[in-house]
Design a protein around this motif. Structure first.
Motif, PDB file in Angstrom:
ATOM      1  N   SER A  91      11.538  -0.930  -9.859  1.00  0.00           N
ATOM      2  CA  SER A  91      11.116   0.367 -10.650  1.00  0.00           C
ATOM      3  C   SER A  91       9.944  -0.084 -11.673  1.00  0.00           C
ATOM      4  O   SER A  91       9.062   0.217 -11.850  1.00  0.00           O
ATOM      5  CB  SER A  91      12.034   0.887 -11.723  1.00  0.00           C
ATOM      6  OG  SER A  91      11.755   1.982 -12.361  1.00  0.00           O
ATOM      7  N   GLU A  97       7.613   3.036  -2.309  1.00  0.00           N
ATOM      8  CA  GLU A  97       9.083   3.216  -1.854  1.00  0.00           C
ATOM      9  C   GLU A  97       9.199   2.617  -0.619  1.00  0.00           C
ATOM     10  O   GLU A  97      10.365   2.147  -0.503  1.00  0.00           O
ATOM     11  CB  GLU A  97       9.219   5.039  -1.407  1.00  0.00           C
ATOM     12  CG  GLU A  97       9.367   5.757  -2.587  1.00  0.00           C
ATOM     13  CD  GLU A  97       9.385   7.287  -2.234  1.00  0.00           C
ATOM     14  OE1 GLU A  97       9.095   7.619  -1.306  1.00  0.00           O
ATOM     15  OE2 GLU A  97       9.657   8.104  -3.144  1.00  0.00           O
ATOM     16  N   SER A 100      10.309  -0.973  -1.749  1.00  0.00           N
ATOM     17  CA  SER A 100      11.832  -0.803  -2.235  1.00  0.00           C
ATOM     18  C   SER A 100      12.749  -0.514  -1.089  1.00  0.00           C
ATOM     19  O   SER A 100      13.636  -1.463  -1.047  1.00  0.00           O
ATOM     20  CB  SER A 100      11.745   0.311  -3.174  1.00  0.00           C
ATOM     21  OG  SER A 100      10.649   0.302  -4.523  1.00  0.00           O
ATOM     22  N   GLY A 133      19.447   0.866  -5.133  1.00  0.00           N
ATOM     23  CA  GLY A 133      18.571   1.886  -4.703  1.00  0.00           C
ATOM     24  C   GLY A 133      18.502   2.890  -6.087  1.00  0.00           C
ATOM     25  O   GLY A 133      17.445   3.325  -6.201  1.00  0.00           O
ATOM     26  N   SER A 137      15.217   3.889  -8.746  1.00  0.00           N
ATOM     27  CA  SER A 137      14.555   5.255  -8.876  1.00  0.00           C
ATOM     28  C   SER A 137      14.567   5.577 -10.300  1.00  0.00           C
ATOM     29  O   SER A 137      13.985   6.637 -10.781  1.00  0.00           O
ATOM     30  CB  SER A 137      15.474   6.322  -8.215  1.00  0.00           C
ATOM     31  OG  SER A 137      16.747   6.363  -8.814  1.00  0.00           O
ATOM     32  N   ALA A 207      12.649   8.057   2.820  1.00  0.00           N
ATOM     33  CA  ALA A 207      11.414   8.146   2.004  1.00  0.00           C
ATOM     34  C   ALA A 207      10.255   8.898   2.397  1.00  0.00           C
ATOM     35  O   ALA A 207       9.390   9.522   1.763  1.00  0.00           O
ATOM     36  CB  ALA A 207      11.046   6.534   1.761  1.00  0.00           C
ATOM     37  N   THR A 212      12.156  10.555  -3.201  1.00  0.00           N
ATOM     38  CA  THR A 212      12.959  10.884  -4.468  1.00  0.00           C
ATOM     39  C   THR A 212      14.266   9.879  -4.220  1.00  0.00           C
ATOM     40  O   THR A 212      14.458   8.809  -4.826  1.00  0.00           O
ATOM     41  CB  THR A 212      13.343  12.164  -4.785  1.00  0.00           C
ATOM     42  OG1 THR A 212      12.196  13.014  -4.727  1.00  0.00           O
ATOM     43  CG2 THR A 212      14.019  12.281  -6.434  1.00  0.00           C
ATOM     44  N   HIS A 213      15.343  10.259  -3.696  1.00  0.00           N
ATOM     45  CA  HIS A 213      16.644   9.914  -3.453  1.00  0.00           C
ATOM     46  C   HIS A 213      17.025   9.110  -2.347  1.00  0.00           C
ATOM     47  O   HIS A 213      17.879   9.466  -1.390  1.00  0.00           O
ATOM     48  CB  HIS A 213      17.411  10.895  -3.804  1.00  0.00           C
ATOM     49  CG  HIS A 213      17.743  11.471  -4.969  1.00  0.00           C
ATOM     50  ND1 HIS A 213      17.130  12.759  -5.247  1.00  0.00           N
ATOM     51  CD2 HIS A 213      17.924  11.246  -6.255  1.00  0.00           C
ATOM     52  CE1 HIS A 213      17.267  13.014  -6.700  1.00  0.00           C
ATOM     53  NE2 HIS A 213      17.645  12.024  -7.399  1.00  0.00           N
ATOM     54  N   TRP A 214      15.903   8.527  -1.593  1.00  0.00           N
ATOM     55  CA  TRP A 214      15.697   7.857  -0.429  1.00  0.00           C
ATOM     56  C   TRP A 214      16.875   6.769  -0.305  1.00  0.00           C
ATOM     57  O   TRP A 214      17.198   6.577   0.809  1.00  0.00           O
ATOM     58  CB  TRP A 214      14.496   6.980  -0.131  1.00  0.00           C
ATOM     59  CG  TRP A 214      14.116   6.337  -1.386  1.00  0.00           C
ATOM     60  CD1 TRP A 214      13.266   6.250  -2.366  1.00  0.00           C
ATOM     61  CD2 TRP A 214      14.485   4.657  -1.603  1.00  0.00           C
ATOM     62  NE1 TRP A 214      13.190   5.373  -2.975  1.00  0.00           N
ATOM     63  CE2 TRP A 214      14.024   4.546  -2.929  1.00  0.00           C
ATOM     64  CE3 TRP A 214      15.296   3.967  -1.004  1.00  0.00           C
ATOM     65  CZ2 TRP A 214      14.124   3.206  -3.444  1.00  0.00           C
ATOM     66  CZ3 TRP A 214      15.529   2.677  -1.665  1.00  0.00           C
ATOM     67  CH2 TRP A 214      14.938   2.565  -2.883  1.00  0.00           C
ATOM     68  N   TYR A 215      17.423   6.193  -1.312  1.00  0.00           N
ATOM     69  CA  TYR A 215      18.770   5.441  -1.350  1.00  0.00           C
ATOM     70  C   TYR A 215      19.797   6.009  -0.623  1.00  0.00           C
ATOM     71  O   TYR A 215      20.944   5.272  -0.308  1.00  0.00           O
ATOM     72  CB  TYR A 215      18.761   4.499  -2.751  1.00  0.00           C
ATOM     73  CG  TYR A 215      19.260   5.749  -3.577  1.00  0.00           C
ATOM     74  CD1 TYR A 215      20.557   6.023  -4.130  1.00  0.00           C
ATOM     75  CD2 TYR A 215      18.153   6.165  -4.383  1.00  0.00           C
ATOM     76  CE1 TYR A 215      20.804   6.827  -5.193  1.00  0.00           C
ATOM     77  CE2 TYR A 215      18.367   7.152  -5.626  1.00  0.00           C
ATOM     78  CZ  TYR A 215      19.735   7.413  -5.918  1.00  0.00           C
ATOM     79  OH  TYR A 215      20.288   8.065  -6.839  1.00  0.00           O
ATOM     80  N   ASP A 312      18.746  17.084  -1.955  1.00  0.00           N
ATOM     81  CA  ASP A 312      18.322  15.705  -1.516  1.00  0.00           C
ATOM     82  C   ASP A 312      19.643  15.120  -1.079  1.00  0.00           C
ATOM     83  O   ASP A 312      19.471  14.172  -0.004  1.00  0.00           O
ATOM     84  CB  ASP A 312      17.651  14.902  -2.636  1.00  0.00           C
ATOM     85  CG  ASP A 312      16.340  15.155  -2.764  1.00  0.00           C
ATOM     86  OD1 ASP A 312      15.985  16.075  -1.975  1.00  0.00           O
ATOM     87  OD2 ASP A 312      15.668  14.566  -3.821  1.00  0.00           O
TER      88      ASP A 312
END
Length: 341
Positions: A91, A97, A100, A133, A137, A207, A212-215, A312
């Motif tokens: 971050s 993304e 990451s 993750g 974010s 992603a 946003t909340h890809w993790y 998400d």
């Protein structure tokens, strides 16, 4: 084929026996609840995610002897702190993304191999992936590194105190158990490669398609490939998906109430207890508690619109479980082909 499908669905609905889960639930409640209460009193709930991930060390070694449990929790706690620092660095340096995702996937593979060698319980890298993750974010400055380390380390230390105190109260034995480390053979490398590939592919898909909340897609994929064989992986994937979808409905109701922070913390602690009562018995039921717990903790640390949060969570989980299931099937096919060759 029909027999295989039958085993999967039987595994999905099966509820295992109670095996002292109430003791693990008590340990988790004390470990998670106290740090959150302290942050509430300090008016620093923006740090609650770091405290929660540190406290997740309490979930390790649930059935191990006390000496092994404390050592495992200390080691897992250190890795969770390191994972949060990795995410914070991603971050801080404004890593794209996809960059990451790649770093977190490599972390997932490395922790999977380490956990296998150390015979962790719960096994695998799910919490490390979630920690890295999630922190990636959140916005980070140079000061964030110190806060992550301080809050995370304090939570881990508190967890070890709680675990030790409960053992002493029960007059548990501190004898040294006989444990051997399994060799890094074909099984270990297959697990490592499977987890790394599933995490990477799910993270990239999450992603690119959602953002946003890809993790959450990565966490879903890691959960879906966490079993020892393909049937166990399929069972876990279905349980994760169904449990998450139903858990999102519970979370939607809670978030719609706009509860005060102290009540959110109380509910989160209760959900943590429920998760630990069932996670070893039926992962799908546990997800009914874990899903709203995760969403409540994220909302405490970084308030966002509940509609976006819920959307998400659903979409990223579907992506993660779908990718993880495909990778699990392909991995099993390659393993069988290699065994025949």
């Amino acid at each position: 084929m029909a027999e295989s499908r039958g085993r999967v669905w039987t595994g999905v609905i099966r509820v295992g026996p109670h095996q002292g889960d109430h003791r693990v639930a008590l340990r988790a409640v004390l470990s998670v609840g106290a740090p959150l209460l302290v942050l509430l009193l300090l008016d620093r709930l923006d740090l609650s995610v770091y405290a929660s991930f540190g406290a997740f060390a309490a979930l390790y070694g649930r059935t191990d002897l006390p000496r092994t449990r404390v050592r495992m929790q200390a080691t897992a706690g250190g890795i969770l702190i390191a994972s949060m620092l990795v995410g914070t660095a991603l971050s801080f340096f404004a890593t794209p993304e996809l960059g990451s995702v790649t770093v977190v996937a490599l972390l997932a593979a490395a922790v999977t191999l380490f956990a296998y060698r150390r015979r962790w319980h719960p096994p695998g890298a799910l919490f490390a992936v979630f920690a890295a993750g999630a922190t990636a974010s959140f916005p980070a400055t140079a000061a964030t590194f110190g806060l992550v380390f301080l809050v995370g380390a304090a939570s881990v230390a508190w967890t070890l105190i709680v675990t030790t105190a409960l053992v002493l109260l029960r007059r548990g034995s501190w004898r040294r158990p006989a444990r051997t480390r399994p060799p890094i053979g074909a099984i270990a490398w297959e697990m490592t490669a499977t987890v790394g590939a599933a995490a990477l592919l799910a993270g990239v898909a999450g992603a690119l398609l959602i953002g946003t909340h890809w993790y959450w897609a990565m966490v879903g994929a890691v959960a879906a490939v966490g079993g020892a064989h393909v049937t166990a992986r399929l069972v876990r994937g279905v349980q994760r998906l169904v449990g998450t979808l139903l858990g999102v409905l519970i979370a939607a109701g809670l978030l719609a109430l706009e509860l005060p922070p102290w009540l959110v913390i109380a509910i989160a602690v209760a959900l943590q207890a429920g998760a630990e009562l069932f996670v070893g018995r039926n992962y799908g039921i546990a997800m009914l508690f874990i899903t709203p717990l995760a969403l409540l903790l994220v909302s405490l640390a970084s308030p966002v619109g509940p509609d976006l949060l819920l959307r998400d969570r659903v979409l990223e989980t579907v992506i993660g479980v779908a990718v993880g299931t495909v990778v699990a099937i392909v991995s099993a096919g390659l393993r069988r082909r290699s065994a025949r060759g």
